[in-house]
Design a protein around this motif. Structure first.
Motif, PDB file in Angstrom:
ATOM      1  N   UNK A  24      22.912  53.489  52.466  1.00  0.00           N
ATOM      2  CA  UNK A  24      22.725  54.083  51.134  1.00  0.00           C
ATOM      3  C   UNK A  24      21.559  55.077  51.204  1.00  0.00           C
ATOM      4  N   UNK A  27      18.491  54.447  48.860  1.00  0.00           N
ATOM      5  CA  UNK A  27      17.785  53.218  49.227  1.00  0.00           C
ATOM      6  C   UNK A  27      16.985  53.442  50.508  1.00  0.00           C
ATOM      7  N   UNK A  30      13.883  55.475  49.885  1.00  0.00           N
ATOM      8  CA  UNK A  30      12.816  54.672  49.265  1.00  0.00           C
ATOM      9  C   UNK A  30      12.071  53.860  50.319  1.00  0.00           C
ATOM     10  N   UNK A  31      12.816  53.276  51.257  1.00  0.00           N
ATOM     11  CA  UNK A  31      12.169  52.460  52.287  1.00  0.00           C
ATOM     12  C   UNK A  31      11.306  53.299  53.212  1.00  0.00           C
ATOM     13  N   UNK A  82      16.365  45.506  54.793  1.00  0.00           N
ATOM     14  CA  UNK A  82      17.617  46.195  55.086  1.00  0.00           C
ATOM     15  C   UNK A  82      17.426  47.671  55.409  1.00  0.00           C
ATOM     16  N   UNK A  94      27.072  48.884  52.300  1.00  0.00           N
ATOM     17  CA  UNK A  94      26.008  48.281  51.499  1.00  0.00           C
ATOM     18  C   UNK A  94      25.473  47.025  52.175  1.00  0.00           C
ATOM     19  N   UNK A  95      24.145  46.901  52.187  1.00  0.00           N
ATOM     20  CA  UNK A  95      23.525  45.705  52.763  1.00  0.00           C
ATOM     21  C   UNK A  95      23.209  44.704  51.661  1.00  0.00           C
ATOM     22  N   UNK A  96      23.244  43.427  52.011  1.00  0.00           N
ATOM     23  CA  UNK A  96      22.922  42.371  51.037  1.00  0.00           C
ATOM     24  C   UNK A  96      21.496  41.871  51.315  1.00  0.00           C
ATOM     25  N   UNK A  97      20.831  41.334  50.272  1.00  0.00           N
ATOM     26  CA  UNK A  97      19.479  40.817  50.501  1.00  0.00           C
ATOM     27  C   UNK A  97      19.464  39.732  51.573  1.00  0.00           C
TER      28      UNK A  97
END
Ligand code: SF4
Lengths: 177, 94
Positions: A24, A27, A30-31, A82, A94-97
């Motif tokens: 993403x 996302x 942001x990281x 992630x 998409x990655x999951x927590x």
């Protein structure tokens, strides 16, 4: 350190391990911004999704790429933040927590929860104060040697578990006589 | 305390979020709550003063909450650790 540099470094690191970066773009951005901020703030790229102490030696296990990345990518397909994901997660878009793998005791020590230590980050003082606790450890599986307070969570070379590390006792006398 | 309030039309619950300004999952959680129109307050524990940070750590410790972010405290009792939309939906009746 520019954002591009941070991105390049992460991309190279991902490549060398056969990982991908988060699929993403927003996302991911942001990281990377978070890593850049932390590097400017603490002097090292502390994990953007964890609370850093500001003490280099106490944060060492959560400096990106952290000690927990490889086992997390292996088990969950992504690291805790992630930022790094495996092929399948990348493909899914998409990655999951991912649950926290860092032992609570380590965090407690870093944040001074187990004592009444000041939690004021003072990097220079910290390096001096904790340096003396470092020892040499070697990986019994591949021979990798590291100089820190305790062995890494997994061996960065062969991924052997922490238990496979032993303290390396050197006799400096051999060299001086 | 450097607490930021985000206005929303859903005010049945008191939602407080401890977060990090650098963390992707914290941002996702903030966006999720905003999208759902939930009024909430948050505090970024990495950008506040060290005193505020100490207070936050003490609060989390007193609640035996995990020191992971995002961490939400709903109505002073329910704790949600991490980005878990399902748990928010359930706790807030969304
Ligand atoms: S969890 Fe991911 S982003 Fe965070 S330090 Fe580890 S490898 Fe880096």
């Amino acid at each position: 350190m520019s954002l591009d540099k941070v991105r390049q470094r992460a991309e190279q690191d991902a490549k060398s391990r056969g990982y991908h970066l988060n699929p993403d773009p927003g996302f991911l951005n942001d990281l990377l911004e978070g890593l850049k901020t932390n590097e400017e703030r603490y002097g090292y790229p502390a994990c953007p999704c964890r609370m850093s102490s500001g003490f280099f030696d106490l944060d060492r296990d959560i400096i990106c790429p952290c000690d927990y990345r490889d086992p997390d990518v292996e088990e969950h397909g992504a690291c805790y933040c992630s930022l790094y994901v495996d092929e399948a997660t990348h493909g899914s878009g998409e990655a999951k927590p991912v649950p926290e793998r860092r032992p609570p005791e380590k965090q407690a020590k870093a944040l001074g929860l187990d004592e009444d230590r000041e939690v004021e980050p003072k990097v220079v003082r910290a390096v001096q104060a904790f340096e003396t606790e470092r020892k040499l450890f070697y990986c019994k599986q591949c021979g990798y040697v590291t100089f820190r307070e305790e062995p890494p969570y997994v061996c960065p070379i062969c991924r052997a578990k922490q238990e496979l590390f032993a303290e390396l006792k050197t006799s400096l006398k051999l060299w001086t006589t | 305390m450097v607490v930021v309030k985000v206005e929303g039309e859903k005010r049945d619950h008191n939602v407080f979020l401890y977060s990090l300004s650098t963390c992707g999952w914290c941002k996702k959680t903030k966006e999720f709550l905003k999208e759902k129109g939930v009024e909430y307050e948050y505090m970024d524990v990495d950008t506040c003063t060290s005193e505020e940070r100490r207070a936050a750590i003490a609060d989390l410790k007193a609640r035996s909450a995990p020191m992971g972010f995002p961490l939400a405290i709903i109505d002073d009792e329910t704790i949600i650790s991490g980005f878990k939309p399902d748990r928010y939906t359930e706790a807030l009746g969304l």
